[in-house]
Design an enzyme around this catalytic site. Structure first.
Site, PDB file in Angstrom:
ATOM      1  N   TYR A  44       0.864  -1.183   0.000  1.00 11.62           N
ATOM      2  CA  TYR A  44       0.000   0.000   0.000  1.00 11.62           C
ATOM      3  C   TYR A  44       0.896   1.227   0.000  1.00 11.62           C
ATOM      4  CZ  TYR A  44      -4.634   2.004   0.420  1.00 11.62           C
ATOM      5  OH  TYR A  44      -5.794   2.691   0.175  1.00 11.62           O
ATOM      6  N   LYS A  99     -20.064 -20.569  -9.456  1.00 14.96           N
ATOM      7  CA  LYS A  99     -19.320 -20.377 -10.705  1.00 14.96           C
ATOM      8  C   LYS A  99     -17.877 -19.963 -10.383  1.00 14.96           C
ATOM      9  CE  LYS A  99     -20.862 -20.340 -14.938  1.00 14.96           C
ATOM     10  NZ  LYS A  99     -21.919 -21.023 -15.634  1.00 14.96           N
ATOM     11  N   GLU A 141     -24.336 -14.468 -16.603  1.00 18.90           N
ATOM     12  CA  GLU A 141     -24.905 -15.735 -16.141  1.00 18.90           C
ATOM     13  C   GLU A 141     -26.372 -15.597 -15.757  1.00 18.90           C
ATOM     14  OE1 GLU A 141     -23.032 -18.456 -16.220  1.00 18.90           O
ATOM     15  OE2 GLU A 141     -24.674 -19.731 -15.557  1.00 18.90           O
ATOM     16  N   ASP A 142     -27.143 -16.605 -16.140  1.00 20.93           N
ATOM     17  CA  ASP A 142     -28.538 -16.733 -15.690  1.00 20.93           C
ATOM     18  C   ASP A 142     -29.353 -15.460 -15.934  1.00 20.93           C
ATOM     19  OD1 ASP A 142     -27.835 -19.290 -15.122  1.00 20.93           O
ATOM     20  OD2 ASP A 142     -28.109 -19.166 -12.956  1.00 20.93           O
ATOM     21  N   ASP A 167     -24.563 -19.260 -20.299  1.00 25.67           N
ATOM     22  CA  ASP A 167     -25.753 -20.110 -20.539  1.00 25.67           C
ATOM     23  C   ASP A 167     -26.010 -20.269 -22.025  1.00 25.67           C
ATOM     24  OD1 ASP A 167     -26.872 -20.584 -17.767  1.00 25.67           O
ATOM     25  OD2 ASP A 167     -26.563 -18.422 -17.812  1.00 25.67           O
ATOM     26  N   ALA A 200     -36.569 -22.654 -26.354  1.00 21.28           N
ATOM     27  CA  ALA A 200     -35.754 -21.780 -27.216  1.00 21.28           C
ATOM     28  C   ALA A 200     -35.489 -20.458 -26.501  1.00 21.28           C
ATOM     29  CB  ALA A 200     -36.467 -21.552 -28.551  1.00 21.28           C
ATOM     30  N   GLY A 201     -34.789 -20.566 -25.358  1.00 16.06           N
ATOM     31  CA  GLY A 201     -34.402 -19.381 -24.600  1.00 16.06           C
ATOM     32  C   GLY A 201     -32.934 -19.090 -24.841  1.00 16.06           C
ATOM     33  N   ALA A 202     -32.245 -18.655 -23.782  1.00 11.13           N
ATOM     34  CA  ALA A 202     -30.830 -18.286 -23.912  1.00 11.13           C
ATOM     35  C   ALA A 202     -30.011 -19.489 -24.390  1.00 11.13           C
ATOM     36  CB  ALA A 202     -30.317 -17.786 -22.566  1.00 11.13           C
ATOM     37  N   ALA A 203     -30.054 -20.586 -23.609  1.00 11.41           N
ATOM     38  CA  ALA A 203     -29.241 -21.758 -23.939  1.00 11.41           C
ATOM     39  C   ALA A 203     -29.729 -22.403 -25.240  1.00 11.41           C
ATOM     40  CB  ALA A 203     -29.299 -22.761 -22.786  1.00 11.41           C
ATOM     41  N   ASN A 323     -21.994 -26.724 -18.426  1.00  8.24           N
ATOM     42  CA  ASN A 323     -21.034 -25.774 -18.991  1.00  8.24           C
ATOM     43  C   ASN A 323     -19.729 -25.663 -18.206  1.00  8.24           C
ATOM     44  OD1 ASN A 323     -22.462 -24.335 -17.027  1.00  8.24           O
ATOM     45  ND2 ASN A 323     -23.721 -23.322 -18.574  1.00  8.24           N
TER      46      ASN A 323
HETATM   47  N1  LIG Z   1     -26.948 -28.247 -18.304  1.00  9.77           N
HETATM   48  C1  LIG Z   1     -26.436 -27.062 -18.537  1.00  9.77           C
HETATM   49  O1  LIG Z   1     -25.217 -26.880 -18.659  1.00  9.77           O
HETATM   50  C2  LIG Z   1     -27.338 -25.894 -18.644  1.00  9.77           C
HETATM   51  C3  LIG Z   1     -28.679 -26.026 -18.402  1.00  9.77           C
HETATM   52  N2  LIG Z   1     -29.498 -24.950 -18.519  1.00  9.77           N
HETATM   53  C4  LIG Z   1     -30.892 -25.152 -18.186  1.00  9.77           C
HETATM   54  O2  LIG Z   1     -31.706 -24.871 -19.313  1.00  9.77           O
HETATM   55  C5  LIG Z   1     -32.912 -24.258 -18.893  1.00  9.77           C
HETATM   56  C6  LIG Z   1     -33.101 -22.938 -19.630  1.00  9.77           C
HETATM   57  O3  LIG Z   1     -32.118 -22.005 -19.231  1.00  9.77           O
HETATM   58  P1  LIG Z   1     -31.971 -20.606 -19.986  1.00  9.77           P
HETATM   59  O4  LIG Z   1     -31.881 -20.824 -21.442  1.00  9.77           O
HETATM   60  O5  LIG Z   1     -30.883 -19.891 -19.292  1.00  9.77           O
HETATM   61  O6  LIG Z   1     -33.366 -19.913 -19.607  1.00  9.77           O
HETATM   62  P2  LIG Z   1     -34.378 -19.060 -20.502  1.00  9.77           P
HETATM   63  O7  LIG Z   1     -35.417 -18.566 -19.546  1.00  9.77           O
HETATM   64  O8  LIG Z   1     -33.643 -18.074 -21.340  1.00  9.77           O
HETATM   65  O9  LIG Z   1     -35.019 -20.137 -21.499  1.00  9.77           O
HETATM   66  C7  LIG Z   1     -35.960 -21.096 -21.129  1.00  9.77           C
HETATM   67  C8  LIG Z   1     -36.877 -21.320 -22.314  1.00  9.77           C
HETATM   68  O10 LIG Z   1     -37.695 -22.447 -22.072  1.00  9.77           O
HETATM   69  C9  LIG Z   1     -39.035 -22.057 -22.266  1.00  9.77           C
HETATM   70  N3  LIG Z   1     -39.924 -22.853 -21.427  1.00  9.77           N
HETATM   71  C10 LIG Z   1     -40.043 -22.824 -20.087  1.00  9.77           C
HETATM   72  N4  LIG Z   1     -40.980 -23.689 -19.688  1.00  9.77           N
HETATM   73  C11 LIG Z   1     -41.460 -24.265 -20.804  1.00  9.77           C
HETATM   74  C12 LIG Z   1     -42.462 -25.226 -21.051  1.00  9.77           C
HETATM   75  N5  LIG Z   1     -43.164 -25.761 -20.049  1.00  9.77           N
HETATM   76  N6  LIG Z   1     -42.694 -25.610 -22.336  1.00  9.77           N
HETATM   77  C13 LIG Z   1     -42.001 -25.071 -23.352  1.00  9.77           C
HETATM   78  N7  LIG Z   1     -41.042 -24.138 -23.173  1.00  9.77           N
HETATM   79  C14 LIG Z   1     -40.787 -23.736 -21.916  1.00  9.77           C
HETATM   80  C15 LIG Z   1     -39.056 -20.593 -21.876  1.00  9.77           C
HETATM   81  O11 LIG Z   1     -40.187 -19.917 -22.335  1.00  9.77           O
HETATM   82  P3  LIG Z   1     -40.668 -18.572 -21.543  1.00  9.77           P
HETATM   83  O12 LIG Z   1     -39.637 -17.523 -21.859  1.00  9.77           O
HETATM   84  O13 LIG Z   1     -42.009 -18.302 -22.115  1.00  9.77           O
HETATM   85  O14 LIG Z   1     -40.676 -18.901 -20.082  1.00  9.77           O
HETATM   86  C16 LIG Z   1     -37.779 -20.116 -22.544  1.00  9.77           C
HETATM   87  O15 LIG Z   1     -37.932 -19.886 -23.920  1.00  9.77           O
HETATM   88  C17 LIG Z   1     -32.827 -24.130 -17.378  1.00  9.77           C
HETATM   89  O16 LIG Z   1     -33.448 -25.242 -16.786  1.00  9.77           O
HETATM   90  C18 LIG Z   1     -31.351 -24.188 -17.096  1.00  9.77           C
HETATM   91  O17 LIG Z   1     -31.061 -24.706 -15.830  1.00  9.77           O
HETATM   92  C19 LIG Z   1     -29.058 -23.719 -18.919  1.00  9.77           C
HETATM   93  C20 LIG Z   1     -27.720 -23.532 -19.151  1.00  9.77           C
HETATM   94  C21 LIG Z   1     -26.754 -24.607 -18.992  1.00  9.77           C
HETATM   95  C1  LIG Z   2     -25.607 -24.907 -15.548  1.00  5.14           C
HETATM   96  C2  LIG Z   2     -26.194 -23.589 -15.755  1.00  5.14           C
HETATM   97  O1  LIG Z   2     -25.507 -22.618 -16.055  1.00  5.14           O
HETATM   98  C3  LIG Z   2     -27.628 -23.425 -15.601  1.00  5.14           C
HETATM   99  O2  LIG Z   2     -28.325 -24.406 -15.369  1.00  5.14           O
HETATM  100  O3  LIG Z   2     -28.098 -22.281 -15.724  1.00  5.14           O
HETATM  101 MG   LIG Z   3     -26.536 -20.724 -15.848  1.00  2.00          MG
END
Ligand SMILES: NC(=O)C1=CN([C@@H]2O[C@H](COP(=O)(O)OP(=O)(O)OC[C@H]3O[C@@H](n4cnc5c(N)ncnc54)[C@H](OP(=O)(O)O)[C@@H]3O)[C@@H](O)[C@H]2O)C=CC1
Ligand SMILES: CC(=O)C(=O)O
Ligand SMILES: [Mg+2]
Length: 422
Positions: A44, A99, A141-142, A167, A200-203, A323
């Site tokens: 320091y 993480k 993240e998330d 993700d 069809a979200g982030a992942a 991941n």
């Molecule tokens: N194993 C791994 O390494 C990882 C796993 N994941 C998992 O993947 C999942 C999604 O994460 P992420 O992409 O970050 O989140 P998001 O919220 O970006 O995406 C989730 C998607 O799933 C849709 N969804 C939710 N419930 C339903 C349902 N009942 N029927 C149809 N579609 C549905 C959501 O729609 P809406 O927006 O309308 O809710 C959204 O489009 C989580 O469970 C997460 O833990 C994610 C990253 C890494």
């Molecule tokens: C593993 C992870 O990043 C998730 O489920 O969101």
């Molecule tokens: Mg995550």
């Protein structure tokens, strides 16, 4: 013991792990001597003024005199915590600390976790953009879709350090590597496979983009979200879904899965029923990756199909698609050549290195960590294990080589000396 009491026990174990012997999972470590008055005068005032002057004269000196070059921010707004939903920034802190643990354990990268209360995506962007001087990289993240796309694009544009929404891209990398290997074991190829993805979200979106880049055919793909199958008849689809709208009569997940070779779930628990699984093609691949509860449990799926290759996101079943196999090593490679960003080629280098490593013999040290006599490329081993020491030897080097080739490396790759190695 009943199922209920098993679940209770796991809950108590997890809470106890996080609470004791001290709250949380990560702390700061000092890397220089601090035992004498001289040490303190260096650490320091007055000694610290010298690196201050050096950095003011040349910003690149910060890589030499501060911890910036080995420091990553793990940042969330808590809008999509695992598969648990939008529970806010404070509730996301255990995941972000986790993480940090994985970054440190597998790549010796230091982490600050930042949970941001942001009233809208722009407020989040403005907050993170201002942090550039502190860090060598940003792991988002998330953060839920579609806001994660706007946030990542704006920050990548504004910042001269890697910004990586794990993700999206970490998940896509692991899925691409695992799916390539699983299809190969089933005697199929991505270029011919019929794939259904739910969520069809982030992942999900990033995974689809990477798989299409790697050879999956548009006409062999059906994507399902809350509205059901994304199809051309839906005229009010959000922007990130439009690319995946198919010309099809299928409307539900059950319709979509008939005859499909592969299922990828990145959505919510228990969406894949036994009947749907039974309707898939011979030798199917099922990646049920919702965390912590997958779209179908492996014990249920294996009862329905004995020709199945199955993966989940969890570490307590074979074939964990998580991941953790990418983000520590991608960032290690990026930091060790001081990359300005993470390019598609850096991700593909990681996919190829991961998939190839799974096809090699498993090391004795890995068998020991899992208390197994034997394990090898096959239906229960499609990806390397996080404890495989070859991950840190190979993946960062492959990533850094791609960074150099793409012209985003500030320096030549210099592998970080891992503690306890060499
Ligand atoms: N194993 C791994 O390494 C990882 C796993 N994941 C998992 O993947 C999942 C999604 O994460 P992420 O992409 O970050 O989140 P998001 O919220 O970006 O995406 C989730 C998607 O799933 C849709 N969804 C939710 N419930 C339903 C349902 N009942 N029927 C149809 N579609 C549905 C959501 O729609 P809406 O927006 O309308 O809710 C959204 O489009 C989580 O469970 C997460 O833990 C994610 C990253 C890494
Ligand atoms: C593993 C992870 O990043 C998730 O489920 O969101
Ligand atoms: Mg995550």
């Amino acid at each position: 013991m009943t199922q209920r009491s098993d679940a209770d026990q796991r809950r108590h174990e997890a809470l106890d792990y996080h609470a004791n012997p001290q709250p949380g999972k990560i702390a700061t470590a000092i890397t220089k001597p601090t035992e004498t008055a001289r040490d303190l005068a260096l650490a320091y005032s007055p000694g610290v003024a010298e690196p201050v002057r050096a950095i003011a004269a040349d910003p690149d000196a910060a890589w030499q005199y501060t911890a910036r070059g080995n420091l990553v921010a793990v940042i969330s707004d808590g809008s999509a915590i695992l598969g648990l939903g939008d529970l806010g920034p404070l509730a996301s802190k255990p995941v972000m600390e986790g993480k940090g643990v994985l970054f440190k354990r597998f790549a010796d990268i230091d982490v600050v976790d930042l949970e941001v209360e942001a009233e809208n995506p722009q407020a989040f962007i403005d907050t993170v953009r201002r942090l550039e001087p502190s860090f060598g990289g940003i792991n988002l993240e998330d953060i839920c879709a579609p806001r994660c796309f706007e946030i990542e694009a704006a920050l990548t544009e504004a910042m001269d350090i890697p910004v990586f929404h794990d993700d999206q891209h970490g998940t896509a990398i692991i899925i691409a590597a695992g799916l390539t290997n699983a299809l190969r074991l089933q005697g199929k190829r991505l270029e011919e496979a019929r794939l259904v993805l739910v969520g069809a979200g982030a992942a999900g979106t990033a995974t689809l983009n990477l798989l299409l880049d790697m050879g999956l055919k548009r006409e062999n793909l059906l994507v399902v979200d809350r509205v059901g199958v994304l199809h051309e008849g839906l005229d009010d689809l959000p922007k990130h879904h439009r690319r995946f709208a198919a010309k099809t009569e299928a409307r539900t997940l059950a319709d979509a899965l008939v005859g499909a070779d592969a299922f990828v779930g990145l959505s919510a628990p228990n969406l894949l029923s036994e009947e749907m699984l039974a309707s898939m093609a011979e030798k199917p691949v099922v990646f049920a990756l919702a965390n912590p509860d997958p779209e179908i449990l492996p014990e249920v799926a294996h009862q329905v199909r004995d020709d199945l290759i199955m993966a989940t996101g969890r570490s307590d079943y074979p074939n964990q698609v998580n991941n953790v196999l990418a983000f520590p090593f991608i960032f290690r490679g990026a930091l060790d050549c001081r990359a300005r960003r993470i390019t598609p080629n850096m991700k593909i280098a990681c996919v190829e290195a991961l998939a190839a490593l799974a096809r090699e013999a498993v090391l004795e040290s890995v068998l020991k960590a899992y208390d197994l006599d034997a394990m090898g490329f096959g239906p229960d081993y499609i990806l390397p294990k996080p404890f495989d020491p070859r991950l840190i030897e190979r993946l960062p080097a492959a990533v850094a080589r791609a960074a150099e080739a793409d012209g985003v490396a500030r320096t030549a790759y210099r592998p970080h000396p891992m503690p306890g190695v060499g």
